[in-house]
Scaffold this motif. Structure first.
Motif, PDB file in Angstrom:
ATOM      1  N   THR A 273      26.657 -29.478  16.696  1.00  0.00           N
ATOM      2  CA  THR A 273      26.282 -28.119  16.292  1.00  0.00           C
ATOM      3  C   THR A 273      24.831 -28.068  15.836  1.00  0.00           C
ATOM      4  N   THR A 274      24.424 -29.031  15.025  1.00  0.00           N
ATOM      5  CA  THR A 274      23.045 -29.075  14.539  1.00  0.00           C
ATOM      6  C   THR A 274      22.057 -29.192  15.691  1.00  0.00           C
ATOM      7  N   VAL A 277      21.867 -25.772  17.406  1.00  0.00           N
ATOM      8  CA  VAL A 277      21.177 -24.793  16.565  1.00  0.00           C
ATOM      9  C   VAL A 277      19.673 -25.076  16.530  1.00  0.00           C
ATOM     10  N   THR A 304      31.250 -24.623  11.365  1.00  0.00           N
ATOM     11  CA  THR A 304      29.789 -24.545  11.433  1.00  0.00           C
ATOM     12  C   THR A 304      29.335 -23.899  12.727  1.00  0.00           C
ATOM     13  N   ALA A 308      27.355 -20.273  13.173  1.00  0.00           N
ATOM     14  CA  ALA A 308      26.094 -20.149  13.914  1.00  0.00           C
ATOM     15  C   ALA A 308      26.206 -19.073  14.986  1.00  0.00           C
ATOM     16  N   GLN A 311      25.982 -15.595  13.479  1.00  0.00           N
ATOM     17  CA  GLN A 311      24.611 -15.254  13.116  1.00  0.00           C
ATOM     18  C   GLN A 311      23.834 -14.746  14.333  1.00  0.00           C
TER      19      GLN A 311
END
Length: 339
Positions: A273-274, A277, A304, A308, A311
């Protein structure tokens, strides 16, 4: 010296010395009273010159030209010898591979040997259809050696034949050593074929190690093949390449699917995920890229990724926000309790 003495001292038989004389390569400068050949010291030196050139693989005709023609340059001669030697070694290597293939098939009689020879001939055919038929329907009672299949995989350019070869190789469960050697080839095409074949048999001994090595290959296609195969095996090291595939839009659907599977491991979820993103925030990410990244997020497990994605529904890029909104709705239908 008489011919017998020269033969003993030089190691060249009297018969060969007479042959040299007949060809004009080394003619004795003298004759005895009885008419016998008599060699001078210069003649003997010329004999050694001839023998030295023969040791390099020159024919007697080439030797004669080298000794008599001032325009015959050594560099040109040596270059010709190198090419001839390389051709000979290539032919001998091919013969050795054929013999090994026959030996690997453990033939019990000459009929078995002939069937393997027939198979080898078909695999060398210029017709792709015949090569494919040889793989899918080999001669009766012939077990195609895995190493033979692996060698054929590395050189096959026709996609249909290559697919048949990979299928047969995967069924055999062998040939990985040959394929691993192919991953070190200077030819990117050979490396691509090798990694694609290894990807089809990831549980074979040494396969994962070979694929992990391929993640650092200078060729993009090789890295992508390796990453997809490793990701399906749960290898986290494939994540950066898989994310890069989503960003670049190359096999991004496959990469997204594999990332989704990897995210089922709690230890990988936040890592993936990081990474996605971070790419969303990259200044070089255009609208199409960010939409692909959003589509990848919806496949991930964990809160998570869902956060994201939500958002993104307020993103400044209207197209990205619209796609993210639609994806959030998909998530809501998939997981009603996760609104």
């Amino acid at each position: 010296m008489l011919i017998g003495d020269v033969a003993r001292r030089s190691g060249v038989s009297a018969r060969m010395l007479r042959h040299y004389d007949a060809l004009g390569l080394v003619r004795p400068t003298g004759r005895t009273v009885g008419g016998y050949r008599e060699y001078s010291a210069e003649d003997v030196r010329r004999i050694f010159h001839v023998e030295s050139l023969r040791s390099l693989g020159l024919s007697l005709k080439q030797i004669g030209r080298a000794l008599e023609d001032p325009a015959f340059t050594p560099s040109a001669l040596v270059s010709d010898l190198i090419r001839q030697t390389e051709d000979r070694l290539a032919r001998e290597k091919e013969l050795l591979e054929r013999l090994r293939a026959i030996d690997a098939s453990t033939p019990t009689d000459w009929q078995g040997v002939l069937r393997i020879v027939e198979l080898l001939r078909e695999l060398d055919s210029t017709s792709a259809a015949r090569r494919q038929q040889a793989v899918l329907a080999p001669p009766e009672n012939v077990s195609v050696p895995a190493e033979l299949l692996a060698e054929a995989v590395l050189t096959e350019s026709d996609p249909h034949v290559a697919g048949a070869l990979r299928w047969a190789l995967a069924r055999s469960g062998g040939g990985v050593a040959t394929l691993r050697a192919g991953t070190h080839s200077q030819d990117a095409g050979v490396r691509r074929r090798a990694v694609l074949a290894i990807a089809g048999m990831p549980e074979a001994p040494g396969a994962v190690e070979a694929l992990a090595h391929a993640l650092g290959d200078p060729d993009t296609t090789v890295r992508r093949h390796a990453a997809l195969a490793l990701g399906r095996q749960g290898v986290v090291a494939a994540v950066p390449t898989l994310v890069g595939m989503v960003v670049e839009g190359s096999n991004d659907v496959d990469a997204t699917e594999v990332l989704g599977t990897l995210s089922l491991d709690p230890g990988c979820t936040d890592l993936i995920t990081t990474a996605l993103v971070d790419e969303l925030a990259a200044p070089t990410a255009d609208s199409a890229t960010r939409i692909r990244l959003a589509q990848a997020l919806v496949e991930l497990a964990g809160p998570t990724a869902r956060k994201a994605l939500r958002q993104l529904t307020h993103d400044d890029d209207g197209d990205v926000a619209l796609v993210a909104t639609a994806l959030v709705e998909v998530l809501a239908e998939r997981c009603p309790d996760d609104r």
